[in-house]
Enzyme design. Structure first.
Site, PDB file in Angstrom:
ATOM      1  N   TYR A  62      79.832  61.495  82.198  1.00 45.88           N
ATOM      2  CA  TYR A  62      79.213  60.055  82.356  1.00 45.88           C
ATOM      3  C   TYR A  62      78.039  60.060  83.352  1.00 45.88           C
ATOM      4  O   TYR A  62      78.784  60.086  84.515  1.00 45.88           O
ATOM      5  CB  TYR A  62      80.027  59.059  82.225  1.00 45.88           C
ATOM      6  CG  TYR A  62      80.703  58.124  81.249  1.00 45.88           C
ATOM      7  CD1 TYR A  62      79.458  57.121  80.374  1.00 45.88           C
ATOM      8  CD2 TYR A  62      81.785  58.534  80.209  1.00 45.88           C
ATOM      9  CE1 TYR A  62      79.532  56.749  79.294  1.00 45.88           C
ATOM     10  CE2 TYR A  62      81.783  57.992  78.275  1.00 45.88           C
ATOM     11  CZ  TYR A  62      80.455  56.988  78.045  1.00 45.88           C
ATOM     12  OH  TYR A  62      80.960  56.456  77.767  1.00 45.88           O
ATOM     13  N   GLU A  64      76.696  56.564  83.730  1.00 49.04           N
ATOM     14  CA  GLU A  64      75.557  55.121  83.318  1.00 49.04           C
ATOM     15  C   GLU A  64      75.371  54.549  84.916  1.00 49.04           C
ATOM     16  O   GLU A  64      75.539  54.612  85.987  1.00 49.04           O
ATOM     17  CB  GLU A  64      77.305  54.221  83.378  1.00 49.04           C
ATOM     18  CG  GLU A  64      77.073  54.693  82.261  1.00 49.04           C
ATOM     19  CD  GLU A  64      78.527  52.934  81.264  1.00 49.04           C
ATOM     20  OE1 GLU A  64      79.187  52.937  82.530  1.00 49.04           O
ATOM     21  OE2 GLU A  64      78.646  52.836  80.634  1.00 49.04           O
ATOM     22  N   ASP A 213      52.832  50.336  71.785  1.00 54.71           N
ATOM     23  CA  ASP A 213      54.447  50.835  71.263  1.00 54.71           C
ATOM     24  C   ASP A 213      53.056  52.389  70.316  1.00 54.71           C
ATOM     25  O   ASP A 213      52.642  52.444  69.397  1.00 54.71           O
ATOM     26  CB  ASP A 213      54.766  50.605  70.040  1.00 54.71           C
ATOM     27  CG  ASP A 213      55.892  51.649  69.619  1.00 54.71           C
ATOM     28  OD1 ASP A 213      55.886  52.845  69.543  1.00 54.71           O
ATOM     29  OD2 ASP A 213      56.556  50.944  68.188  1.00 54.71           O
ATOM     30  N   THR A 239      58.386  56.770  71.770  1.00 50.87           N
ATOM     31  CA  THR A 239      59.187  58.736  71.080  1.00 50.87           C
ATOM     32  C   THR A 239      59.071  59.671  72.002  1.00 50.87           C
ATOM     33  O   THR A 239      58.119  59.557  72.550  1.00 50.87           O
ATOM     34  CB  THR A 239      59.763  58.667  69.747  1.00 50.87           C
ATOM     35  OG1 THR A 239      58.223  58.787  69.313  1.00 50.87           O
ATOM     36  CG2 THR A 239      60.317  57.157  68.614  1.00 50.87           C
ATOM     37  N   LYS A 242      57.986  63.175  68.185  1.00 52.47           N
ATOM     38  CA  LYS A 242      57.017  62.890  67.421  1.00 52.47           C
ATOM     39  C   LYS A 242      55.852  64.170  68.141  1.00 52.47           C
ATOM     40  O   LYS A 242      55.422  64.759  67.946  1.00 52.47           O
ATOM     41  CB  LYS A 242      56.291  61.976  66.929  1.00 52.47           C
ATOM     42  CG  LYS A 242      57.804  60.781  66.660  1.00 52.47           C
ATOM     43  CD  LYS A 242      57.363  59.469  65.878  1.00 52.47           C
ATOM     44  CE  LYS A 242      58.097  59.002  65.247  1.00 52.47           C
ATOM     45  NZ  LYS A 242      57.898  56.866  65.261  1.00 52.47           N
TER      46      LYS A 242
HETATM   47  C1  LIG Z   1      59.412  55.719  65.400  1.00 51.09           C
HETATM   48  C2  LIG Z   1      59.034  55.147  65.095  1.00 51.09           C
HETATM   49  C3  LIG Z   1      59.444  54.101  66.278  1.00 51.09           C
HETATM   50  C4  LIG Z   1      61.067  54.592  66.738  1.00 51.09           C
HETATM   51  O1  LIG Z   1      61.932  55.215  67.095  1.00 51.09           O
HETATM   52  P1  LIG Z   1      63.125  55.646  66.297  1.00 51.09           P
HETATM   53  O2  LIG Z   1      63.213  57.027  67.469  1.00 51.09           O
HETATM   54  O3  LIG Z   1      63.016  56.582  65.083  1.00 51.09           O
HETATM   55  O4  LIG Z   1      63.712  55.072  66.800  1.00 51.09           O
HETATM   56  C5  LIG Z   1      58.953  52.417  67.058  1.00 51.09           C
HETATM   57  N1  LIG Z   1      58.146  52.174  67.196  1.00 51.09           N
HETATM   58  C6  LIG Z   1      57.035  53.098  65.455  1.00 51.09           C
HETATM   59  C7  LIG Z   1      55.378  53.085  66.150  1.00 51.09           C
HETATM   60  C8  LIG Z   1      57.296  54.194  65.521  1.00 51.09           C
HETATM   61  O5  LIG Z   1      57.085  54.483  64.612  1.00 51.09           O
END
Ligand SMILES: *Cc1c(COP(=O)(O)O)cnc(C)c1O
Length: 436
Positions: A62, A64, A213, A239, A242
């Protein structure tokens, strides 16, 4: 099996002997990944170092809090790990503050709302049916349930040269009218470059904060294959799994110290409990790989492969939305090849042939989301496997053969044999661009 990854083989053996039920499932999934072509735009194959950094004793702890301010003893090495991951993230994206604790991209976006908005506040984002993410205002998600989303569209005029790209003029109109506190840009199914400077001008005009994002394009941004959201965006989430090719997880970035503090508090204790320190070690390893020159070559090849796949599919008679791609993904409109063909059928028939994709609505799709008229395809995973432009032409031909058969079993079986041969030629162990 997993060939030259002896650690993966040893883990599989260990799980099998400790728990034959769980081990058998893991073995089947390892086989599936080895013997299929992965074209889901949000997926990738991590290097053995990134993979096995997650399977460590760090999961026992942990931690935190944040480095230097933990709620538990024994965190000295966890401070070192989190500091290493943060410093590399800042270097990679050229910014001053990073939070590496979000468990996922959705968690990062949730914490962002908690940090910057109050329930009922208005924010602006792309129409979800035009490629936005569910955390950008879907009715059943927290973002749509507790906040007030207004949406900007893609260009709808088929005669415009900007057809199916972001309608910045309309975005400005929507934002001037609704006066959102936050404008979101960055998407899940958008194949073109995002003009962050244009969005910043809109944000300044209507008095909003600007959020990018970059969940999909983070790897491209890290190496300069897509323009950086900095200095235009106030806050950035992504993320790590990806195009960035790290472990499953989220990341927050900013240059603004005050916003960094707000986000840190919103994530912990606002949203999450203990950080996943085994995943944060793996994030540090992945960021280290991304800082190497080989990773830039990899991202360049991802883009070249996407262009090659898009143009080969165009030659087979498919329409690529917006006329092509600038990044790692494309949306394929199936109707120009076969008016009856749906994304749902295409996804199913391709999977039977060993080609893994996802159905996806195209802009202004008349079919419901369970059917759709399109497929979303991406090249990050196949590029990791070593595929280049020539192989992408072969992949396009395989896709067309599987779909032209309209589900005919012998046609699918024939494609499946050729897919198998390609998988043999490009085993998964050889992660391209991870460095020595
Ligand atoms: C994949 C994605 C997310 C979310 O990611 P997770 O790890 O699956 O929660 C958020 N925003 C965009 C634009 C995405 O393509």
């Amino acid at each position: 099996m997993t060939h030259e990854d002896p650690i993966a083989d040893a883990v599989l053996d260990l799980v099998r002997s400790a728990d034959p039920d769980a081990g058998a499932i893991l073995a089947r999934e390892a086989e599936r990944q080895q013997h299929t072509l992965e074209l889901i735009a949000s997926e990738n194959h991590v290097s053995p170092a990134v993979m096995h950094a997650m399977g460590t004793c760090l999961t026992n702890k942990y931690a935190e809090g944040y480095p230097g301010k933990r709620y538990y003893g024994g965190c000295a090495h966890h401070d070192e790990i989190e500091t290493l991951a943060r410093d590399r993230a800042k270097q990679l994206f050229g910014c001053a503050f990073a939070n590496v604790q979000p468990h996922s991209g959705a968690q990062a976006n949730g914490a962002l709302f908690l940090a910057l908005l109050s329930p009922g506040d208005t924010f602006a984002s792309l129409e979800l049916s035009d490629g936005g993410h569910l955390t950008h205002g879907l009715k059943v998600s927290m973002s749509g349930k507790w906040f007030n989303p207004v949406h900007y569209p893609l260009v709808r005029d088929a005669k415009s040269p900007a057809f199916e790209t972001i309608d910045y003029d309309e975005a400005e109109r929507v934002c001037m009218e609704a006066k959102p506190k936050l404008i979101m840009c960055g998407y899940s199914a958008y194949p073109r470059v995002i003009d962050f400077a244009r969005f910043r001008a809109i944000a300044d005009k209507c008095g909003a904060l600007l959020h990018a994002d970059i969940a999909h394009i983070a790897g491209l941004v890290a190496t300069g294959e897509h323009p950086s959201p900095f200095p235009h965006c106030h806050v950035v989430t992504t993320t790590t799994h990806k195009t960035l090719r790290g472990p499953r997880g989220g990341l927050f970035l900013t240059n603004d110290e005050d916003l960094a503090k707000k986000f840190d508090r919103a994530l912990f204790p606002g949203m999450q409990g203990g950080p996943l320190m085994h995943v944060i070690l793996s994030k540090a390893v992945a960021f280290g790989e991304a800082l190497k020159p080989e990773f830039k070559t990899y991202q360049q090849q991802v883009v070249k492969n996407a262009k090659a796949l898009a143009s080969a599919l165009t030659e087979h008679g498919y329409r690529i939305t917006s006329g092509g791609t600038d990044n790692h993904l494309m949306l394929v409109d199936l109707r120009t090849r076969d008016a009856e063909l749906t994304g749902a059928d295409a996804e199913r028939w391709l999977e039977a042939a060993g080609i893994i994709t996802n159905k996806n609505g195209v802009p202004q799709d008349p079919r419901p989301p369970v059917k759709t008229s399109g497929l979303r395809l991406g090249t990050p995973a196949l590029t990791t496997r070593g595929f280049r432009e020539g192989e992408m032409q072969q992949v396009a031909a395989l896709i067309d053969r599987a779909l032209a058969g309209k589900g005919d079993e012998s046609a699918i079986a024939g494609v499946q044999r050729d897919v198998e041969a390609m998988c043999e030629r490009f085993p998964l162990n050889a992660v391209v661009g991870a460095g020595a």
